[in-house]
Design an enzyme around this catalytic site. Structure first.
Site, short mmCIF file in Angstrom:
data_model
loop_
_atom_site.label_atom_id
_atom_site.label_comp_id
_atom_site.label_asym_id
_atom_site.label_seq_id
_atom_site.Cartn_x
_atom_site.Cartn_y
_atom_site.Cartn_z
NE ARG A 1 -4.26 -1.44 0.23
CZ ARG A 1 -4.39 -2.56 -0.50
NH1 ARG A 1 -3.42 -2.91 -1.34
NH2 ARG A 1 -5.46 -3.31 -0.40
CD GLU B 1 -3.59 2.91 -4.88
OE1 GLU B 1 -2.39 2.65 -4.89
OE2 GLU B 1 -4.49 2.09 -5.15
CG HIS C 1 -3.65 -1.00 -6.67
ND1 HIS C 1 -4.06 -0.44 -5.48
CD2 HIS C 1 -3.54 -2.34 -6.42
CE1 HIS C 1 -4.20 -1.37 -4.55
NE2 HIS C 1 -3.89 -2.54 -5.11
O1 LIG Z 1 -4.42 -4.69 -3.49
C1 LIG Z 1 -5.00 -5.74 -3.57
C2 LIG Z 1 -5.58 -6.43 -2.45
O2 LIG Z 1 -5.49 -5.92 -1.33
O3 LIG Z 1 -6.16 -7.50 -2.65
#
Ligand SMILES: O=CC(=O)O
Length: 333
Positions: free
Chosen positions: A246, A275, A294
Site C-alpha cells: 500500500r 491513489e 495498482h
Molecule cells: O491490493 C489488492 C488487495 O489488497 O487485494
C-alpha cells in the site's frame, strides 16, 4: 415459507457468476441505491438494510460508503455480524470498531500471492534494468534515447523483504530463480520452519544491507510511513525501492526527495499514497522509475479466485455463522 437470510452487497463482482447464483439461492441480496456515503447513511437510517446478517464488499465500494469506520458502523443495523472483504489488504476497514460491535471480518489472503509477486518481480527487474527509460524513448521514436544508463543484473543482489507473509514468501521463491539473495524482517520473526530458508535480519540491518528493498507488509497504524527520511538515510546509496503493498507504508514525499538526491537509485511502484487521485509529479515525471497503476491482482484468474474466495466466506457466514479466513486481528473471535 421460511424467509431467506438477508445479505448486503457493496460493489459488484464481475467473474464468479456461478458461485454468486449459489448465494442468491440461499439468501436475499440487498443493494444500496445510493452512490455516496451521505446517501448510504440515509438508507441505513431508513432501515433499508435491516435484518441483513452479512455484508460482502469490494475494494471499489469505498466510493459508495467511504471508510468502514466507527461512524459508518454506528448506522449499520445490529443484525450485521459478518463483513467479507474482497481483497488481501483491508486497510479500508477499521477492525477495532468492528470487533467492538461483534462484526467478524474476513479478507482474501492466499489467492492474491502469485499475481502480486509477479508484478513485484516485474518492478524489480524493470527498475534494476532501467527499462522504463528505454520504453519511453522508443515510443517517442528515439530508439533507446541518449545516454541511457546501463542497468544492473538481479543475480547476486540482496533482496530485502519487509513483511514476509504470503506475498513475501512467493516473491522470495521467484527472486531466487533470478539468483537474488533474500533476507527479511518482520516485527516478529517467523518460526524457523516457516522461513523457507530466508535470512532473518533486524529492521536496521535490512535497510543497511539490501540492494533492493521490497515492501510487502499490510498498511495499519504500525506501518504507516514505516519508510521515511530517517530510513532512507540508513540505506545503501543507489538502493532500489519496490512497493506492491500500500502506498502509505512509504512517505511518498520523502521517497521523491531520496530519488532526486540520488540516494535511491530507482523505484518500482504498484501503489501510491494518495491513489488513484494524486501521484506525486516527482514520480510521474521521472522516466527512470517503473510505475504501474495498482494492477497487482489485475488478472482474470486472480480476480476470479478472489471473488470465489470472498463468496465462500459469505456463504460460510450465512450457513454456519463462521468465516473461512478471518482477519488476523480477530483470529480468536
Ligand atoms: O491490493 C489488492 C488487495 O489488497 O487485494
Amino acid at each position: 415459507m421460511v424467509a431467506k437470510p438477508k445479505v448486503l452487497m457493496l460493489g459488484k463482482l464481475d467473474h464468479a457468476h456461478e458461485q454468486w447464483k449459489a448465494v442468491e439461492e440461499i439468501a436475499e441480496v440487498l443493494r444500496p441505491k445510493s452512490t455516496n456515503r451521505e446517501g448510504f447513511i440515509e438508507e441505513c437510517k431508513a432501515g433499508a438494510f435491516d435484518g441483513a446478517v452479512a455484508v460482502l464488499r469490494t475494494f471499489a465500494s469505498i466510493s459508495i460508503t467511504g471508510r468502514i469506520d466507527e461512524e459508518l458502523l454506528s448506522y449499520w443495523p445490529s443484525s450485521i455480524k459478518f463483513l467479507c472483504h474482497n481483497g488481501a489488504g483491508y486497510d479500508q476497514i477499521d477492525i477495532a470498531p468492528c470487533t467492538a460491535k461483534g462484526i467478524c471480518v474476513s479478507n482474501v489472503p492466499t489467492a492474491v500471492n502469485d499475481a502480486t509477486a509477479d508484478v513485484n518481480m516485474f518492478l524489480i527487474i524493470g527498475a534494476l534494468r532501467n527499462f522504463n527509460v528505454g520504453m519511453v524513448a522508443l515510443r517517442r521514436n528515439e530508439w533507446r534515447g541518449n545516454n541511457t544508463a546501463l542497468g544492473h543484473d538481479p543475480e547476486g543482489k540482496v533482496l530485502g523483504i519487509l513483511g514476509m507473509g504470503g506475498i513475501g514468501k512467493n516473491l522470495k521463491r521467484k527472486a531466487e530463480a533470478f539468483s537474488m539473495k533474500v533476507q527479511y524482517h518482520n516485527r516478529k520473526r517467523l518460526p524457523v520452519d516457516k522461513e523457507d530458508g530466508a535470512k532473518y535480519v533486524s529492521f536496521d540491518e535490512l535497510l543497511a544491507t539490501s540492494d533492493v528493498l521490497s515492501l510487502n507488509l499490510p498498511l495499519n497504524t504500525h506501518t504507516h510511513h514505516i519508510i521515511s527520511t530517517n530510513e532512507f538515510a540508513k540505506m545503501k546509496d543507489g538502493v532500489i525501492i519496490v512497493n506492491t503493498a500500500r502506498g502509505a507504508v512509504i512517505d511518498e514525499l520523502a521517497l521523491v526527495e531520496a530519488l532526486n538526491s540520488g540516494k535511491v537509485g530507482s523505484v518500482g511502484l504498484d501503489v501510491y499514497e494518495h491513489e488513484p487521485n494524486y501521484i506525486h509529479p516527482g514520480l510521474v515525471n521521472n522516466p527512470t522509475v517503473m510505475l504501474v497503476p495498482h494492477m497487482g491482482t489485475w488478472t482474470v484468474e486472480t480476480q476470479t479466485a478472489m471473488e470465489v474466495w470472498c463468496i465462500d466466506n459469505l456463504k460460510q457466514a450465512v450457513l454456519t455463522g463462521t468465516l473461512k479466513s478471518p482477519v488476523p486481528e480477530q483470529a480468536s473471535m
